[in-house]
Motif scaffolding. Structure first.
Motif, PDB file in Angstrom:
ATOM      1  N   GLN A   1       0.829  -1.207   0.000  1.00 34.49           N
ATOM      2  CA  GLN A   1       0.000   0.000   0.000  1.00 34.49           C
ATOM      3  C   GLN A   1       0.864   1.259   0.000  1.00 34.49           C
ATOM      4  OE1 GLN A   1      -2.552   0.385   3.430  1.00 34.49           O
ATOM      5  NE2 GLN A   1      -4.134   1.410   2.222  1.00 34.49           N
ATOM      6  N   ALA A   2       1.899   1.290   0.807  1.00 35.83           N
ATOM      7  CA  ALA A   2       2.769   2.462   0.872  1.00 35.83           C
ATOM      8  C   ALA A   2       3.585   2.620  -0.401  1.00 35.83           C
ATOM      9  CB  ALA A   2       3.685   2.385   2.084  1.00 35.83           C
ATOM     10  N   ILE A   3       4.023   1.519  -0.968  1.00 40.44           N
ATOM     11  CA  ILE A   3       4.769   1.596  -2.235  1.00 40.44           C
ATOM     12  C   ILE A   3       3.889   2.189  -3.322  1.00 40.44           C
ATOM     13  CG2 ILE A   3       5.809   0.232  -4.096  1.00 40.44           C
ATOM     14  CD1 ILE A   3       6.854  -1.681  -1.895  1.00 40.44           C
ATOM     15  N   ARG A   4       2.649   1.728  -3.399  1.00 35.51           N
ATOM     16  CA  ARG A   4       1.745   2.242  -4.442  1.00 35.51           C
ATOM     17  C   ARG A   4       1.388   3.711  -4.201  1.00 35.51           C
ATOM     18  NH1 ARG A   4      -0.076  -3.407  -4.817  1.00 35.51           N
ATOM     19  NH2 ARG A   4       0.435  -4.019  -6.943  1.00 35.51           N
ATOM     20  N   LYS A   5       1.350   4.119  -2.931  1.00 33.93           N
ATOM     21  CA  LYS A   5       1.095   5.541  -2.624  1.00 33.93           C
ATOM     22  C   LYS A   5       2.294   6.389  -3.031  1.00 33.93           C
ATOM     23  CE  LYS A   5      -0.926   8.841   0.115  1.00 33.93           C
ATOM     24  NZ  LYS A   5      -2.101   9.501  -0.385  1.00 33.93           N
ATOM     25  N   ALA A   6       3.502   5.915  -2.741  1.00 31.65           N
ATOM     26  CA  ALA A   6       4.712   6.675  -3.056  1.00 31.65           C
ATOM     27  C   ALA A   6       5.060   6.626  -4.540  1.00 31.65           C
ATOM     28  CB  ALA A   6       5.887   6.149  -2.242  1.00 31.65           C
ATOM     29  N   TYR A   7       4.708   5.524  -5.178  1.00 33.52           N
ATOM     30  CA  TYR A   7       5.036   5.318  -6.606  1.00 33.52           C
ATOM     31  C   TYR A   7       3.773   4.881  -7.333  1.00 33.52           C
ATOM     32  CZ  TYR A   7       9.824   5.355  -4.873  1.00 33.52           C
ATOM     33  OH  TYR A   7      11.003   5.720  -4.278  1.00 33.52           O
ATOM     34  N   PRO A   8       2.920   5.837  -7.730  1.00 40.27           N
ATOM     35  CA  PRO A   8       1.644   5.505  -8.368  1.00 40.27           C
ATOM     36  C   PRO A   8       1.766   4.698  -9.662  1.00 40.27           C
ATOM     37  CG  PRO A   8       1.710   7.825  -7.753  1.00 40.27           C
ATOM     38  CD  PRO A   8       3.079   7.271  -7.531  1.00 40.27           C
ATOM     39  N   SER A   9       2.927   4.719 -10.296  1.00 37.53           N
ATOM     40  CA  SER A   9       3.093   3.981 -11.546  1.00 37.53           C
ATOM     41  C   SER A   9       3.290   2.483 -11.326  1.00 37.53           C
ATOM     42  CB  SER A   9       4.282   4.531 -12.335  1.00 37.53           C
ATOM     43  OG  SER A   9       5.490   4.305 -11.618  1.00 37.53           O
ATOM     44  N   VAL A  10       3.534   2.068 -10.084  1.00 41.23           N
ATOM     45  CA  VAL A  10       3.766   0.652  -9.789  1.00 41.23           C
ATOM     46  C   VAL A  10       2.465  -0.132  -9.946  1.00 41.23           C
ATOM     47  CG1 VAL A  10       4.303  -0.989  -7.942  1.00 41.23           C
ATOM     48  CG2 VAL A  10       5.747   0.999  -8.289  1.00 41.23           C
ATOM     49  N   THR A  11       2.554  -1.237 -10.686  1.00 44.25           N
ATOM     50  CA  THR A  11       1.391  -2.093 -10.888  1.00 44.25           C
ATOM     51  C   THR A  11       1.631  -3.523 -10.415  1.00 44.25           C
ATOM     52  OG1 THR A  11       2.079  -2.618 -13.140  1.00 44.25           O
ATOM     53  CG2 THR A  11       0.551  -0.774 -12.864  1.00 44.25           C
ATOM     54  N   TYR A  12       2.883  -3.883 -10.135  1.00 45.50           N
ATOM     55  CA  TYR A  12       3.209  -5.251  -9.764  1.00 45.50           C
ATOM     56  C   TYR A  12       4.290  -5.255  -8.693  1.00 45.50           C
ATOM     57  CZ  TYR A  12       4.820 -10.082 -10.215  1.00 45.50           C
ATOM     58  OH  TYR A  12       5.184 -11.379  -9.975  1.00 45.50           O
ATOM     59  N   ILE A  13       4.008  -5.963  -7.591  1.00 46.20           N
ATOM     60  CA  ILE A  13       4.977  -6.110  -6.509  1.00 46.20           C
ATOM     61  C   ILE A  13       5.004  -7.589  -6.144  1.00 46.20           C
ATOM     62  CG2 ILE A  13       5.606  -5.473  -4.152  1.00 46.20           C
ATOM     63  CD1 ILE A  13       3.817  -2.953  -4.548  1.00 46.20           C
ATOM     64  N   ASP A  14       6.190  -8.183  -6.184  1.00 48.28           N
ATOM     65  CA  ASP A  14       6.325  -9.595  -5.848  1.00 48.28           C
ATOM     66  C   ASP A  14       7.319  -9.745  -4.699  1.00 48.28           C
ATOM     67  OD1 ASP A  14       6.356 -12.346  -5.771  1.00 48.28           O
ATOM     68  OD2 ASP A  14       7.401 -12.592  -7.677  1.00 48.28           O
ATOM     69  N   ASP A  15       6.818 -10.136  -3.548  1.00 44.68           N
ATOM     70  CA  ASP A  15       7.679 -10.314  -2.378  1.00 44.68           C
ATOM     71  C   ASP A  15       8.696 -11.436  -2.587  1.00 44.68           C
ATOM     72  OD1 ASP A  15       6.503  -8.299  -0.755  1.00 44.68           O
ATOM     73  OD2 ASP A  15       4.852  -9.631  -0.285  1.00 44.68           O
ATOM     74  N   ALA A  16       8.294 -12.498  -3.267  1.00 43.80           N
ATOM     75  CA  ALA A  16       9.174 -13.658  -3.432  1.00 43.80           C
ATOM     76  C   ALA A  16      10.401 -13.343  -4.283  1.00 43.80           C
ATOM     77  CB  ALA A  16       8.401 -14.821  -4.033  1.00 43.80           C
ATOM     78  N   SER A  17      10.196 -12.608  -5.366  1.00 46.63           N
ATOM     79  CA  SER A  17      11.314 -12.320  -6.270  1.00 46.63           C
ATOM     80  C   SER A  17      11.876 -10.917  -6.095  1.00 46.63           C
ATOM     81  CB  SER A  17      10.872 -12.496  -7.719  1.00 46.63           C
ATOM     82  OG  SER A  17       9.923 -11.505  -8.073  1.00 46.63           O
ATOM     83  N   SER A  18      11.282 -10.128  -5.207  1.00 44.57           N
ATOM     84  CA  SER A  18      11.689  -8.737  -4.965  1.00 44.57           C
ATOM     85  C   SER A  18      11.529  -7.854  -6.195  1.00 44.57           C
ATOM     86  CB  SER A  18      13.135  -8.673  -4.456  1.00 44.57           C
ATOM     87  OG  SER A  18      13.256  -9.368  -3.245  1.00 44.57           O
ATOM     88  N   GLU A  19      10.594  -8.220  -7.065  1.00 45.84           N
ATOM     89  CA  GLU A  19      10.341  -7.394  -8.256  1.00 45.84           C
ATOM     90  C   GLU A  19       9.284  -6.346  -7.954  1.00 45.84           C
ATOM     91  OE1 GLU A  19      10.923  -9.593 -12.422  1.00 45.84           O
ATOM     92  OE2 GLU A  19       9.238 -10.361 -11.246  1.00 45.84           O
ATOM     93  N   ILE A  20       9.554  -5.137  -8.414  1.00 48.03           N
ATOM     94  CA  ILE A  20       8.579  -4.046  -8.369  1.00 48.03           C
ATOM     95  C   ILE A  20       8.570  -3.455  -9.762  1.00 48.03           C
ATOM     96  CG2 ILE A  20       7.951  -1.844  -7.314  1.00 48.03           C
ATOM     97  CD1 ILE A  20       9.568  -2.722  -4.852  1.00 48.03           C
ATOM     98  N   LEU A  21       7.411  -3.557 -10.437  1.00 43.31           N
ATOM     99  CA  LEU A  21       7.330  -3.181 -11.846  1.00 43.31           C
ATOM    100  C   LEU A  21       6.236  -2.158 -12.093  1.00 43.31           C
ATOM    101  CD1 LEU A  21       7.454  -6.808 -13.328  1.00 43.31           C
ATOM    102  CD2 LEU A  21       9.393  -5.269 -12.936  1.00 43.31           C
ATOM    103  N   ASP A  22       6.411  -1.372 -13.175  1.00 46.25           N
ATOM    104  CA  ASP A  22       5.362  -0.454 -13.609  1.00 46.25           C
ATOM    105  C   ASP A  22       4.507  -1.148 -14.670  1.00 46.25           C
ATOM    106  OD1 ASP A  22       6.809  -0.320 -15.994  1.00 46.25           O
ATOM    107  OD2 ASP A  22       7.503   1.724 -15.666  1.00 46.25           O
ATOM    108  N   ALA A  23       3.548  -0.420 -15.238  1.00 47.41           N
ATOM    109  CA  ALA A  23       2.623  -1.004 -16.211  1.00 47.41           C
ATOM    110  C   ALA A  23       3.321  -1.506 -17.467  1.00 47.41           C
ATOM    111  CB  ALA A  23       1.549   0.018 -16.574  1.00 47.41           C
TER     112      ALA A  23
END
Length: 72
Positions: free
Chosen positions: A7-29
């Motif tokens: 939730q905080a990541i998406r608030k700070a970075y509105p372009s983020v559409t994908y967050i994966d805890d297992a692989s540590s990936e944070i991706l935009d659209a």
């Protein structure tokens, strides 16, 4: 394996559409990796917590008093 505050990541970075805890990936659209800063996430979490506290306070106040029509 980090557990991200989605939730905080998406608030700070509105372009983020994908967050994966297992692989540590944070991706935009577009599928591009988004580099995040913990300080921005912490600031977003503080804002989210303050917003939640304000909503809770409004609910508490509303429960304490009857509607204005009943008061009159």
């Amino acid at each position: 394996m980090p557990i991200y505050d989605h939730q905080a990541i998406r608030k700070a970075y509105p372009s983020v559409t994908y967050i994966d805890d297992a692989s540590s990936e944070i991706l935009d659209a577009s599928g591009n990796t988004v580099s995040v800063e913990q300080s921005k996430i912490d600031a977003a979490r503080t804002t989210l917590d303050a917003e939640a506290a304000a909503i809770a306070y409004q609910g508490q106040r509303k429960a304490e008093y009857p509607p204005i029509e009943d008061q009159l």
